[in-house]
Design a protein around this motif. Structure first.
Motif, PDB file in Angstrom:
ATOM      1  N   GLU A 184       0.975  -0.834   0.087  1.00  0.00           N
ATOM      2  CA  GLU A 184       0.105   0.047   0.294  1.00  0.00           C
ATOM      3  C   GLU A 184       0.818   1.424  -0.401  1.00  0.00           C
ATOM      4  O   GLU A 184       0.364   1.703  -0.591  1.00  0.00           O
ATOM      5  N   ARG A 185       1.632   0.942   0.924  1.00  0.00           N
ATOM      6  CA  ARG A 185       3.120   2.534   0.721  1.00  0.00           C
ATOM      7  C   ARG A 185       3.255   2.065  -0.268  1.00  0.00           C
ATOM      8  O   ARG A 185       3.530   3.503  -1.096  1.00  0.00           O
ATOM      9  N   SER A 186       4.123   1.600  -1.163  1.00  0.00           N
ATOM     10  CA  SER A 186       4.887   1.931  -2.242  1.00  0.00           C
ATOM     11  C   SER A 186       3.318   2.423  -2.999  1.00  0.00           C
ATOM     12  O   SER A 186       3.613   3.283  -3.984  1.00  0.00           O
ATOM     13  N   ARG A 187       2.129   2.043  -3.370  1.00  0.00           N
ATOM     14  CA  ARG A 187       1.594   2.319  -4.409  1.00  0.00           C
ATOM     15  C   ARG A 187       0.736   4.065  -4.380  1.00  0.00           C
ATOM     16  O   ARG A 187       1.018   4.654  -4.920  1.00  0.00           O
ATOM     17  N   LYS A 188       0.852   3.704  -2.944  1.00  0.00           N
ATOM     18  CA  LYS A 188       0.782   5.739  -2.577  1.00  0.00           C
ATOM     19  C   LYS A 188       1.830   6.417  -2.870  1.00  0.00           C
ATOM     20  O   LYS A 188       1.576   7.689  -3.350  1.00  0.00           O
ATOM     21  N   VAL A 189       2.716   5.224  -2.707  1.00  0.00           N
ATOM     22  CA  VAL A 189       4.771   6.458  -3.037  1.00  0.00           C
ATOM     23  C   VAL A 189       4.007   6.879  -4.721  1.00  0.00           C
ATOM     24  O   VAL A 189       5.008   8.396  -4.630  1.00  0.00           O
ATOM     25  N   GLU A 190       4.098   6.103  -5.699  1.00  0.00           N
ATOM     26  CA  GLU A 190       4.256   6.365  -6.802  1.00  0.00           C
ATOM     27  C   GLU A 190       2.950   6.544  -7.407  1.00  0.00           C
ATOM     28  O   GLU A 190       3.809   7.939  -7.978  1.00  0.00           O
ATOM     29  N   PHE A 191       1.519   7.149  -6.428  1.00  0.00           N
ATOM     30  CA  PHE A 191       0.339   7.990  -7.400  1.00  0.00           C
ATOM     31  C   PHE A 191       1.104   9.697  -6.878  1.00  0.00           C
ATOM     32  O   PHE A 191       0.854  10.054  -7.562  1.00  0.00           O
ATOM     33  N   LEU A 192       1.681   9.850  -5.526  1.00  0.00           N
ATOM     34  CA  LEU A 192       2.001  11.332  -4.938  1.00  0.00           C
ATOM     35  C   LEU A 192       3.225  11.041  -6.108  1.00  0.00           C
ATOM     36  O   LEU A 192       3.336  12.845  -6.456  1.00  0.00           O
ATOM     37  N   LYS A 193       3.964  10.085  -6.486  1.00  0.00           N
ATOM     38  CA  LYS A 193       4.436  11.133  -6.905  1.00  0.00           C
ATOM     39  C   LYS A 193       4.755  11.401  -9.069  1.00  0.00           C
ATOM     40  O   LYS A 193       5.156  12.597  -9.069  1.00  0.00           O
ATOM     41  N   ASP A 330       1.947  20.105   0.361  1.00  0.00           N
ATOM     42  CA  ASP A 330       1.215  18.928   1.329  1.00  0.00           C
ATOM     43  C   ASP A 330       1.072  17.749   0.917  1.00  0.00           C
ATOM     44  O   ASP A 330       2.469  16.669   1.436  1.00  0.00           O
ATOM     45  N   SER A 331       1.493  17.863  -0.803  1.00  0.00           N
ATOM     46  CA  SER A 331       2.086  16.357  -1.303  1.00  0.00           C
ATOM     47  C   SER A 331       3.536  16.143  -1.091  1.00  0.00           C
ATOM     48  O   SER A 331       4.032  14.420  -1.128  1.00  0.00           O
ATOM     49  N   ARG A 332       4.159  17.112  -1.690  1.00  0.00           N
ATOM     50  CA  ARG A 332       5.351  16.694  -1.338  1.00  0.00           C
ATOM     51  C   ARG A 332       6.172  16.310   0.001  1.00  0.00           C
ATOM     52  O   ARG A 332       7.128  15.587   0.050  1.00  0.00           O
ATOM     53  N   LYS A 333       5.388  16.686   0.819  1.00  0.00           N
ATOM     54  CA  LYS A 333       5.921  16.440   2.436  1.00  0.00           C
ATOM     55  C   LYS A 333       5.873  15.259   2.911  1.00  0.00           C
ATOM     56  O   LYS A 333       6.398  14.435   3.560  1.00  0.00           O
ATOM     57  N   GLU A 334       4.210  14.318   2.045  1.00  0.00           N
ATOM     58  CA  GLU A 334       3.869  13.176   1.912  1.00  0.00           C
ATOM     59  C   GLU A 334       4.512  12.763   1.563  1.00  0.00           C
ATOM     60  O   GLU A 334       4.885  11.146   2.180  1.00  0.00           O
ATOM     61  N   TYR A 335       5.131  12.695   0.237  1.00  0.00           N
ATOM     62  CA  TYR A 335       5.862  11.567  -0.832  1.00  0.00           C
ATOM     63  C   TYR A 335       7.634  11.935   0.459  1.00  0.00           C
ATOM     64  O   TYR A 335       7.678  10.465   0.773  1.00  0.00           O
ATOM     65  N   GLU A 336       7.691  13.233   1.257  1.00  0.00           N
ATOM     66  CA  GLU A 336       8.879  12.705   1.478  1.00  0.00           C
ATOM     67  C   GLU A 336       9.237  12.012   2.798  1.00  0.00           C
ATOM     68  O   GLU A 336       9.686  10.818   3.104  1.00  0.00           O
ATOM     69  N   ARG A 337       7.930  11.889   3.953  1.00  0.00           N
ATOM     70  CA  ARG A 337       7.425  11.046   4.569  1.00  0.00           C
ATOM     71  C   ARG A 337       7.394   9.683   4.677  1.00  0.00           C
ATOM     72  O   ARG A 337       8.106   8.825   5.047  1.00  0.00           O
TER      73      ARG A 337
END
Length: 561
Positions: A184-193, A330-337
């Motif tokens: 799930e984390r990988s999917r969210k990281v790719e989507f944010l990217k 906000d997306s950059r911060k979430e992506y960094e987290r």
């Protein structure tokens, strides 16, 4: 201090205007005379919800007015903090007018909400009813009484606990929201990217959408704009002999030949020259504008494409470019987290542990202060209960610990009492009878009165379930309280009535075919007669009257204001 109550067209009250005094004000009357109506009217004046059909004559206005005198600077400041300004002499006039189920509330002629009215009246008057003493049977109310008693030292600690608890809950919520498996984390990281790249590639700037849209509309409408501008130019320019520019030129030539013949003509000639110059400047600027409206197809397609990109981005990420840029941040911060998930979770866990430790430390400090104040409160209550004929009474407070800390601390505390020698302490809500509850509540009120600055205390039949010696002790305790507070009480006991500084009779009578309730202040002799009625019932003998006089004489000796 409550100076005056004026009630009109409320329940059985046609028009009652009562002036109260310092110290102990006692109201008595036959059963069914309307004593509860008086208390109900006071509650209405204090902002309570209006009962159905409370207005006596619906076609007339219902009216309830309370006049207070406030001389405590701290209370005056608290009232000002609520947005209400007392009069120069410290008077607060609360008025409620009821018309056709609509209520108008005012304080010193300023319209207020019922909620505001309740806030202000809570600083001025404390009303105790039979229902309120039942709150002693609710465990949760015991800690509220303790916190109110020791609020000067307890409130700052409660605020600290609430702040620590809020921070702890916020961190826990963040941890819960971040909890996810690796897939799930990988999917969210790719989507944010993908989202970040899409917004960044658009290279948008604040306010750009308005500029591009304006440019696009200008291009779309350029054909109509140029056609209209050309018509204007043909009228004002020099393209035809009848154009304004050429006509003014001929007029100048005609005036030039005669301007030296008369000074006034020379002035007119100068004006016409200015007009010609202005028109020439206008035509130059108009021509330049028409030249700027000449767009080729590639330039138009470029602007149209840019507008499409901006609108697409706004449709996905925000209704304005400011919202889009905030979403990007906000997306950059979430992506960094999420990119540094393990490190971030470890850091967050450490923050949670520290926040929990700080919260529990603050809660323990609050518990210690509550226990300290509980010792003082229970000692004061024991002394007050002894004054109220509780012999060998034991009264204490038990502190248990909740499974988890709340915004109000970690304490689960309640009063325990033993009213008889040899009995063990048991929870108050399990053992107290109705008469005992009345006296316990009075004892608590007497302790609280010494700690707060509310000027007026109202007791609605606090003497329920008591008689004899206990009733005499209750009367004496109320007299003690009235040394520092105005006390208003409804009673059916002669012992309490005899202690009155001001005695009022509530009576019901028929007037012009209507039943009405009246309130009158009694003279000293009338008060004695009313006490005799409370003692002897229907038939008042001389012996009963003598007993009533003796009771009042004894009360006067007891009172020491």
């Amino acid at each position: 201090m409550l100076l005056n109550v004026h009630i009109k067209n409320i329940a059985l009250i046609d028009d009652a205007n009562v002036n109260f005094t310092d110290n102990l004000n006692i109201l008595t009357g036959e059963t069914g005379a309307g004593k509860s109506i008086i208390m109900g009217a006071l509650k209405i004046g204090m902002g309570d919800k209006l009962p159905k059909d409370i207005v006596r004559e619906p076609d007339k206005e219902g009216f309830c007015q309370l006049l207070f005198l406030v001389d405590d600077p701290q209370v005056i400041e608290q009232i000002r903090d609520l947005g209400v300004e007392p009069s120069e002499d410290g008077e607060i006039l609360i008025t409620r007018r009821i018309n056709n189920s609509r209520t108008i509330n005012t304080i010193n002629d300023m319209a207020v909400t019922a909620a505001k009215l309740r806030e202000v009246s809570a600083l001025l008057i404390d009303m105790h009813t039979q229902h309120q003493q039942q709150t002693l049977l609710k465990k949760a109310e015991h800690m509220k009484l303790l916190d109110k008693y020791g609020r000067a030292s307890i409130d700052p600690l409660k605020q600290k606990v609430a702040e620590c608890h809020r921070e702890y809950v916020t961190l826990r919520r963040e941890m819960d929201e971040l909890s996810m498996d690796e897939a799930e984390r990988s999917r969210k990281v790719e989507f944010l990217k993908y989202q970040i790249a899409e917004i960044e590639s658009a290279n948008i700037k604040t306010g750009e959408d308005e500029d591009v849209e304006h440019q696009y509309n200008r291009m779309v409408n350029s054909r109509d704009i140029v056609a209209a501008a050309s018509d204007v130019y043909s009228v004002t320019g020099y393209e035809s002999s009848s154009s304004a520019g050429n006509e003014i030129g001929r007029a100048l030539a005609s005036m030039k030949g005669i301007k030296d013949l008369d000074g006034e003509i020379d002035g007119l000639y100068s004006q016409l020259e200015n007009i010609d110059a202005l028109l020439n400047d206008f035509n130059v600027e108009l021509n330049d504008y028409m030249q700027s409206m000449d767009f080729d197809d590639s330039e138009f397609r470029s602007v149209e494409s840019r507008l499409d990109v901006i609108n697409d981005i706004k449709g996905k990420y925000g209704s304005t470019l400011e919202e889009v840029l905030k979403y990007l941040e906000d997306s950059r911060k979430e992506y960094e987290r999420l990119s540094e998930y393990d490190e971030y979770i470890a850091g967050l866990s450490d923050k949670i542990k520290k926040a929990e430790k700080a919260m529990l430390k603050a809660a323990d400090a609050l518990t210690a202060e509550r226990q300290k104040q509980a010792e003082n409160l229970c000692r004061d209550i024991r002394d007050a209960l002894a004054d109220l004929s509780f012999m060998e009474v034991r009264f204490d407070m038990v502190f248990d610990r909740l499974p988890e800390c709340t915004a109000n601390g970690i304490d689960d505390c309640y009063f325990v009492i033993s009213t008889n020698v040899g009995e063990k302490l048991r929870p108050l809500y399990d053992v107290a009878s109705g008469g005992e509850l009345s006296r316990i509540m009075l004892a608590i009120k007497s302790c609280m009165a010494s700690e707060d600055n509310i000027g007026t205390l109202v007791f609605d039949e606090i003497d329920v379930g008591i008689s004899g010696r206990a009733a005499q002790k209750v009367a004496e305790k109320m007299a003690v309280i009235s040394r520092s507070h105005q006390v208003i009480s409804i009673t059916h006991l002669p012992q309490i009535a005899a202690m009155a500084d001001s005695h009022y009779l509530i009576e019901k009578s028929a007037d012009e075919g209507k039943t009405v309730t009246r309130i009158v202040r009694l003279s000293d002799e009338e008060s004695t007669e009313e006490i005799a009625r409370l003692l002897g019932g229907v038939t008042i003998t001389e012996a009963v009257m003598s007993n009533a006089r003796e009771m009042k004489q004894m009360a006067e000796k007891t009172k020491k204001y």
